[in-house]
Design a protein around this motif. Structure first.
Motif, PDB file in Angstrom:
ATOM      1  N   TYR A  26       0.848  -1.182   0.000  1.00 30.63           N
ATOM      2  CA  TYR A  26       0.000   0.000   0.000  1.00 30.63           C
ATOM      3  C   TYR A  26       0.891   1.242   0.000  1.00 30.63           C
ATOM      4  O   TYR A  26       2.036   1.203   0.461  1.00 30.63           O
TER       5      TYR A  26
ATOM      6  N   GLN B 152       0.733   5.321   1.346  1.00 25.87           N
ATOM      7  CA  GLN B 152      -0.025   6.254   2.165  1.00 25.87           C
ATOM      8  C   GLN B 152       0.650   7.618   2.118  1.00 25.87           C
ATOM      9  O   GLN B 152       1.753   7.784   2.652  1.00 25.87           O
TER      10      GLN B 152
ATOM     11  N   GLY C  36      -5.490   8.183   3.567  1.00 22.93           N
ATOM     12  CA  GLY C  36      -5.722   6.758   3.772  1.00 22.93           C
ATOM     13  C   GLY C  36      -4.772   5.906   2.970  1.00 22.93           C
ATOM     14  O   GLY C  36      -3.848   6.398   2.324  1.00 22.93           O
ATOM     15  N   LEU C  37      -4.980   4.602   3.044  1.00 24.52           N
ATOM     16  CA  LEU C  37      -4.117   3.653   2.340  1.00 24.52           C
ATOM     17  C   LEU C  37      -4.595   3.462   0.910  1.00 24.52           C
ATOM     18  O   LEU C  37      -5.777   3.266   0.652  1.00 24.52           O
ATOM     19  N   GLU C  38      -3.646   3.474   0.010  1.00 20.29           N
ATOM     20  CA  GLU C  38      -3.913   3.296  -1.417  1.00 20.29           C
ATOM     21  C   GLU C  38      -3.337   1.947  -1.827  1.00 20.29           C
ATOM     22  O   GLU C  38      -2.116   1.737  -1.745  1.00 20.29           O
ATOM     23  N   PHE C  39      -4.175   1.028  -2.248  1.00 18.64           N
ATOM     24  CA  PHE C  39      -3.731  -0.302  -2.640  1.00 18.64           C
ATOM     25  C   PHE C  39      -2.839  -0.227  -3.874  1.00 18.64           C
ATOM     26  O   PHE C  39      -3.141   0.473  -4.832  1.00 18.64           O
TER      27      PHE C  39
END
Lengths: 115, 113
Positions: free
Chosen positions: A35, A37, A42-45
């Motif tokens: 991920y 960030q 937030g977390l970005e896949f």
């Protein structure tokens, strides 16, 4: 090992250079995730490995990003020709075997700064 | 776009008060999880609730799930300064062959001593 480990913990690089980030998942975990960030977000896949199946690369933002995993062990995320917008914390996670609902165990992340 | 969206984005309370964070999502799910993150580093799993469950407790944490409204809430009771962190919901989409999760943008909780 006891948990997911990542190296380096911090990396400062010049724009245009290549970087390689490493993730050691929990032993026996078949699934591994990367991920990104950005600060305050937030977390970005990015990418997902499951056993020996073809990885899901649908989250990679450009062809400058690539990742490999050897079997069910170490993974490396490579960013070529880094850009300033690549600056972020890169988080790796692993999870257990099979389908269903399994929690993800995260490493401490690599903070990448591109100058 | 993010599957889960937390609300509020930031929350500041006094120690001892309760903190409630909400999460909404768009597609049908297998389960929903809540994670905590300190200082922008690794996330720690807090609690998982399956799509056929409506409420779950773990210590001072209480999670509810309303699949008809596609929403979940995380309640932290009797908050402590050490609860200061960012909290993320994550959904595992129905029919997904793997264990892929989609994370929301998070709620930044500050608990003042």
């Amino acid at each position: 090992g006891a948990g997911v480990s990542q190296s380096p913990s911090n990396k400062v690089t010049e724009k245009g250079k290549d970087v390689e980030l490493r993730c050691d998942p929990i032993s026996g975990h078949t699934a591994l995730y990367w991920y990104r960030q950005r600060l305050g977000q937030g977390l970005e896949f990015l990418i997902y490995f499951q056993g020996n199946s073809a990885p899901d690369k649908s989250g990679l933002p450009s062809d400058r990003f690539s990742a490999e995993r050897t079997g069910e062990s170490v993974s490396t995320l490579t960013i070529q020709r880094t850009q300033q917008e690549d600056s972020a914390v890169y988080l790796c996670a692993s999870s257990g075997r099979g389908q269903g609902a399994y929690e993800q165990y995260f490493g401490p992340g690599t903070r990448l700064t591109v100058t | 776009s993010q599957q889960g969206e937390e609300d509020p984005q930031a929350l500041s309370i006094q120690e001892g008060e309760n903190a409630t964070m909400n999460c909404s999502y768009k597609t049908s799910i297998n389960n929903l999880q809540w994670y905590r993150q300190n200082s922008g580093r690794g996330l720690v799993h807090l609690i998982l609730i399956r799509s056929n469950e409506r409420e779950k407790h773990s210590g001072r944490l209480r999670v509810t799930l309303d699949t008809s409204k596609k929403s979940s809430s995380l309640l932290i009771t009797a908050s402590r300064a050490a609860d200061t962190a960012s909290y993320f919901c994550a959904t595992d989409r129905l029919g997904n062959a793997g264990n892929m999760l989609t994370f929301g943008g998070g709620t930044r909780l500050m608990v003042k001593p």
